[in-house]
Design an enzyme around this catalytic site. Structure first.
Site, PDB file in Angstrom:
ATOM      1  N   ASP A  28       5.789  15.251 -10.692  1.00 36.18           N
ATOM      2  CA  ASP A  28       4.721  16.187 -10.367  1.00 36.18           C
ATOM      3  C   ASP A  28       4.634  16.335  -8.847  1.00 36.18           C
ATOM      4  O   ASP A  28       4.165  15.441  -8.155  1.00 36.18           O
ATOM      5  CB  ASP A  28       3.401  15.651 -10.950  1.00 36.18           C
ATOM      6  CG  ASP A  28       2.212  16.553 -10.653  1.00 36.18           C
ATOM      7  OD1 ASP A  28       2.369  17.510  -9.858  1.00 36.18           O
ATOM      8  OD2 ASP A  28       1.134  16.296 -11.203  1.00 36.18           O
ATOM      9  N   GLU A  80      17.611   0.953  11.340  1.00 36.58           N
ATOM     10  CA  GLU A  80      18.119   0.267  10.156  1.00 36.58           C
ATOM     11  C   GLU A  80      19.275   1.062   9.560  1.00 36.58           C
ATOM     12  O   GLU A  80      19.752   0.756   8.487  1.00 36.58           O
ATOM     13  CB  GLU A  80      17.013   0.000   9.136  1.00 36.58           C
ATOM     14  CG  GLU A  80      16.377   1.245   8.563  1.00 36.58           C
ATOM     15  CD  GLU A  80      16.454   1.251   7.047  1.00 36.58           C
ATOM     16  OE1 GLU A  80      15.886   0.361   6.420  1.00 36.58           O
ATOM     17  OE2 GLU A  80      17.080   2.169   6.504  1.00 36.58           O
ATOM     18  N   CYS A 112      11.393  -0.835   9.909  1.00 39.03           N
ATOM     19  CA  CYS A 112      10.881   0.331  10.626  1.00 39.03           C
ATOM     20  C   CYS A 112      10.382   0.028  12.031  1.00 39.03           C
ATOM     21  O   CYS A 112       9.930   0.941  12.712  1.00 39.03           O
ATOM     22  CB  CYS A 112       9.739   0.973   9.840  1.00 39.03           C
ATOM     23  SG  CYS A 112      10.262   1.728   8.304  1.00 39.03           S
ATOM     24  N   THR A 153      10.082  10.423   1.392  1.00 40.80           N
ATOM     25  CA  THR A 153       9.633  10.130   2.752  1.00 40.80           C
ATOM     26  C   THR A 153      10.763   9.795   3.721  1.00 40.80           C
ATOM     27  O   THR A 153      10.691  10.164   4.892  1.00 40.80           O
ATOM     28  CB  THR A 153       8.643   8.948   2.754  1.00 40.80           C
ATOM     29  OG1 THR A 153       9.250   7.831   2.100  1.00 40.80           O
ATOM     30  CG2 THR A 153       7.352   9.311   2.041  1.00 40.80           C
ATOM     31  N   ARG A 199       3.482  -1.846  -5.007  1.00 42.01           N
ATOM     32  CA  ARG A 199       2.165  -1.846  -4.358  1.00 42.01           C
ATOM     33  C   ARG A 199       2.005  -2.998  -3.363  1.00 42.01           C
ATOM     34  O   ARG A 199       1.136  -2.953  -2.491  1.00 42.01           O
ATOM     35  CB  ARG A 199       1.057  -1.913  -5.417  1.00 42.01           C
ATOM     36  CG  ARG A 199       1.093  -0.761  -6.405  1.00 42.01           C
ATOM     37  CD  ARG A 199      -0.164  -0.701  -7.243  1.00 42.01           C
ATOM     38  NE  ARG A 199      -1.266  -0.079  -6.527  1.00 42.01           N
ATOM     39  CZ  ARG A 199      -1.435   1.234  -6.431  1.00 42.01           C
ATOM     40  NH1 ARG A 199      -0.584   2.057  -6.985  1.00 42.01           N
ATOM     41  NH2 ARG A 199      -2.464   1.726  -5.782  1.00 42.01           N
ATOM     42  N   THR A 201       3.737  -3.555  -0.988  1.00 39.36           N
ATOM     43  CA  THR A 201       4.038  -3.078   0.371  1.00 39.36           C
ATOM     44  C   THR A 201       2.773  -2.641   1.108  1.00 39.36           C
ATOM     45  O   THR A 201       2.809  -2.450   2.312  1.00 39.36           O
ATOM     46  CB  THR A 201       5.010  -1.874   0.343  1.00 39.36           C
ATOM     47  OG1 THR A 201       4.401  -0.827  -0.420  1.00 39.36           O
ATOM     48  CG2 THR A 201       6.333  -2.248  -0.283  1.00 39.36           C
ATOM     49  N   HIS A 234       2.221   3.298  12.487  1.00 38.90           N
ATOM     50  CA  HIS A 234       3.459   3.579  11.758  1.00 38.90           C
ATOM     51  C   HIS A 234       3.168   4.424  10.514  1.00 38.90           C
ATOM     52  O   HIS A 234       2.184   4.192   9.816  1.00 38.90           O
ATOM     53  CB  HIS A 234       4.169   2.282  11.362  1.00 38.90           C
ATOM     54  CG  HIS A 234       5.336   2.527  10.454  1.00 38.90           C
ATOM     55  ND1 HIS A 234       6.372   3.358  10.800  1.00 38.90           N
ATOM     56  CD2 HIS A 234       5.614   2.083   9.197  1.00 38.90           C
ATOM     57  CE1 HIS A 234       7.255   3.403   9.800  1.00 38.90           C
ATOM     58  NE2 HIS A 234       6.812   2.646   8.813  1.00 38.90           N
ATOM     59  N   LYS A 239      -0.729   8.817   4.188  1.00 45.23           N
ATOM     60  CA  LYS A 239      -2.014   8.156   3.925  1.00 45.23           C
ATOM     61  C   LYS A 239      -2.236   6.867   4.713  1.00 45.23           C
ATOM     62  O   LYS A 239      -3.319   6.634   5.256  1.00 45.23           O
ATOM     63  CB  LYS A 239      -2.109   7.823   2.429  1.00 45.23           C
ATOM     64  CG  LYS A 239      -2.941   8.838   1.690  1.00 45.23           C
ATOM     65  CD  LYS A 239      -3.329   8.382   0.307  1.00 45.23           C
ATOM     66  CE  LYS A 239      -4.234   9.454  -0.314  1.00 45.23           C
ATOM     67  NZ  LYS A 239      -4.265   9.385  -1.760  1.00 45.23           N
ATOM     68  N   ARG A 243      -5.566   5.713   6.966  1.00 43.87           N
ATOM     69  CA  ARG A 243      -6.467   4.672   6.474  1.00 43.87           C
ATOM     70  C   ARG A 243      -6.545   3.507   7.461  1.00 43.87           C
ATOM     71  O   ARG A 243      -7.634   2.987   7.727  1.00 43.87           O
ATOM     72  CB  ARG A 243      -5.988   4.176   5.100  1.00 43.87           C
ATOM     73  CG  ARG A 243      -7.107   3.539   4.302  1.00 43.87           C
ATOM     74  CD  ARG A 243      -6.600   3.119   2.926  1.00 43.87           C
ATOM     75  NE  ARG A 243      -6.714   1.676   2.792  1.00 43.87           N
ATOM     76  CZ  ARG A 243      -6.050   0.965   1.885  1.00 43.87           C
ATOM     77  NH1 ARG A 243      -5.205   1.559   1.055  1.00 43.87           N
ATOM     78  NH2 ARG A 243      -6.220  -0.330   1.820  1.00 43.87           N
ATOM     79  N   ASN A 266       9.059   9.864   7.014  1.00 40.93           N
ATOM     80  CA  ASN A 266       9.089   8.564   7.682  1.00 40.93           C
ATOM     81  C   ASN A 266      10.431   8.391   8.372  1.00 40.93           C
ATOM     82  O   ASN A 266      11.445   8.195   7.709  1.00 40.93           O
ATOM     83  CB  ASN A 266       8.868   7.442   6.659  1.00 40.93           C
ATOM     84  CG  ASN A 266       8.990   6.063   7.291  1.00 40.93           C
ATOM     85  OD1 ASN A 266       9.059   5.930   8.510  1.00 40.93           O
ATOM     86  ND2 ASN A 266       9.018   5.044   6.452  1.00 40.93           N
ATOM     87  N   SER A 296       8.938  -3.739   7.816  1.00 39.65           N
ATOM     88  CA  SER A 296       8.856  -4.598   6.646  1.00 39.65           C
ATOM     89  C   SER A 296       9.578  -5.904   6.903  1.00 39.65           C
ATOM     90  O   SER A 296      10.542  -5.967   7.650  1.00 39.65           O
ATOM     91  CB  SER A 296       9.477  -3.886   5.440  1.00 39.65           C
ATOM     92  OG  SER A 296       8.631  -2.842   5.034  1.00 39.65           O
TER      93      SER A 296
END
Ligand SMILES: [Zn+2]
Lengths: 349, 131
Positions: A28, A80, A112, A153, A199, A201, A234, A239, A243, A266, A296
């Protein structure tokens, strides 16, 4: 005074819209666009890689610095997606730009945040007086596995920063890093695509490190969110940085100039550095900028910078980030995209 | 391309280094040992300007195997700001975007990717400057 004396950013011309990827995999598109706050992402051309992107960004950084490239004593590329497993990207870059051979060269890796690492080490060299100028670059042409959320991304681009003590356009006032063993995203030797822990991450990885690093540098500097004109976090998707910024007490106005992810995706090691470049494109003398990267594995680097009187003199000497995002886009369909990204197995010629 | 030749040509392919005859001023690209105009043998190394315009062009639909992934692409003769002419590929441009007089700049790109066990070859290509 030590800091950035010249900066440059490079945005590839090719794009793919989120709809193209969603349509291919029966997902979607609106849900992805809303979930990631992302319209499209950059795609490297068939003749582009981390080295060519780094050269393009660094050429503009040297132009804005207005220096003889021979004075650059160190060159670090954080990525990377270095094209070679064995042979540093920086060796090609210095010969392309007429830097060296009197030059220290190394490639950096840290998911990253390899770009801000390169910037930090370059800055440390000039701060110590070891050399007049040093180059720190973050660039990537990252891949997400087909159909994975990362495919929407993972994009391409990069930014380069000449650090120095003469002709500073943005003084670096403070630095801080926050690192721990947090296995949120990884790729072992020989694997083509990275894996992520879904999640996991988010909270323990991205938010814990980004917020801790940002809080750490604010504590050390004694500065508050309202002291800043711009803040960059970053951008693994649209989102997370908004946040993180809101949690730290930054406003939409402070966050939006460096928030390039909705049109760019990204860019991994190039992500927050390109957000910083977009802020430097518009900053006025005296403006304070905060940038926090995330890699990461996991860790964050934070910098506090202040624009100087020389910044407006160099802003127009090379293409601005948001002009590159708007100009001359070529949108690819999914078939062309996978061909450009080398996702199709061909016969060797 | 064999590695020693690639390495030898790095100054011209990466940095557009040309030889300028110290006797008559003729610029040679790629550099050469003897001046084609006055037979002088002393050359000064100069870097060519990166901007120019397309003098003529053709679209390649059936390329040599090592350029297969980039087809169709435009090859052009570019006249640089100082009058030096060179032949190169025009990158990232749809064929209909390039015409005689199109303004271009020379940028650093991968020339051919080749198989994974070979050295990656980089050099200059022309890129259309936004009209
Ligand atoms: Zn001569």
């Amino acid at each position: 005074m030590h800091g950035i004396v010249g900066y440059g950013a490079y945005v590839p011309r090719f794009r793919i819209k989120a709809e193209q990827i969603a349509n291919q995999w029966g997902a979607d598109a609106d849900a992805f666009k809303k979930g990631l706050l992302l319209e499209e992402k950059t795609v490297p051309g068939p003749d582009e890689d981390t080295i060519t992107i780094s050269v393009a960004a660094a050429r503009d950084a040297v132009t804005r610095a207005g220096i003889d490239p021979q004075l650059i004593g160190a060159c670090y590329i954080g990525s990377e997606s270095h094209p070679y497993a064995v042979k540093p990207s920086g060796t090609v870059l210095i010969d392309a730009l007429g830097i060296g051979p009197d030059c220290h060269v190394a490639d950096f890796e840290f998911a990253c945040k390899a770009g801000t690492e390169a910037m930090y080490v370059a800055y440390s060299h000039v701060k110590s007086g070891e050399m007049p100028y040093a180059l720190g670059i973050g660039a990537d042409t990252s891949q997400g596995a087909p159909g994975d959320a990362l495919e929407y991304t993972a994009s391409a681009g990069g930014s380069a920063f000449v650090m120095g003590s003469e002709g500073v356009v943005a003084e670096i006032l403070h630095t801080y890093s926050f690192t721990s063993d947090t296995p949120d995203f990884w790729r072992r030797e020989g694997e083509f695509y990275p894996r992520h822990a879904g999640r996991f991450t988010g909270e323990p990885a991205y938010f814990h490190h980004v917020l801790s690093s940002c809080q750490g540098i604010l504590d050390r500097s004694g500065m508050k969110p309202e002291d800043f004109r711009y803040a960059v976090f970053h951008m693994p998707n649209g989102k997370f940085p908004l946040r993180a910024g809101k949690t730290m007490g930054f406003t939409k106005e402070q966050l939006e100039q460096g928030w390039v992810v909705n049109l760019m995706g990204n860019t991994y090691s190039g992500s927050s550095p390109t957000g910083l470049a977009a802020c430097l494109d518009e900053a006025k003398p005296g403006d304070n900028i905060l940038i926090t990267s995330f890699g990461s594995g996991a860790g964050s680097d934070s910098f506090i910078l202040r624009a100087t009187d020389r910044l407006p003199e160099v802003q127009g000497l090379a293409p601005k980030v948001r002009d590159q995002l708007a100009d001359r886009r070529i949108h690819l369909d999914y078939g062309k995209y996978v061909a450009y990204r080398g996702k199709i197995r061909m016969n060797e010629v | 391309m064999i590695t020693p030749r690639y390495h030898r040509e790095i100054p011209q392919r990466y940095r557009l280094e040309a030889g300028k005859c110290t006797a008559c001023g003729e610029i040679h690209f790629p550099p050469r040992a003897v001046c084609r105009k006055c037979a002088g043998r002393e050359m000064e190394t100069i870097a060519l300007p990166r901007r120019g315009k397309v003098l003529t062009h053709t679209t390649v639909w059936i390329p040599p195997a090592q350029f297969e992934e980039q087809k169709p692409y435009v090859n052009a003769v570019v006249e640089l700001e100082n009058g030096v002419k060179l032949t190169c590929m025009v990158c990232e441009a749809p064929p209909d975007e390039v015409t005689i007089g199109t303004e271009v700049e020379l940028v650093f790109r991968r020339l051919q990717h080749g198989p994974a066990w070979e050295v990656i070859q980089y050099g200059y290509k022309a890129r259309v400057i936004k009209a």
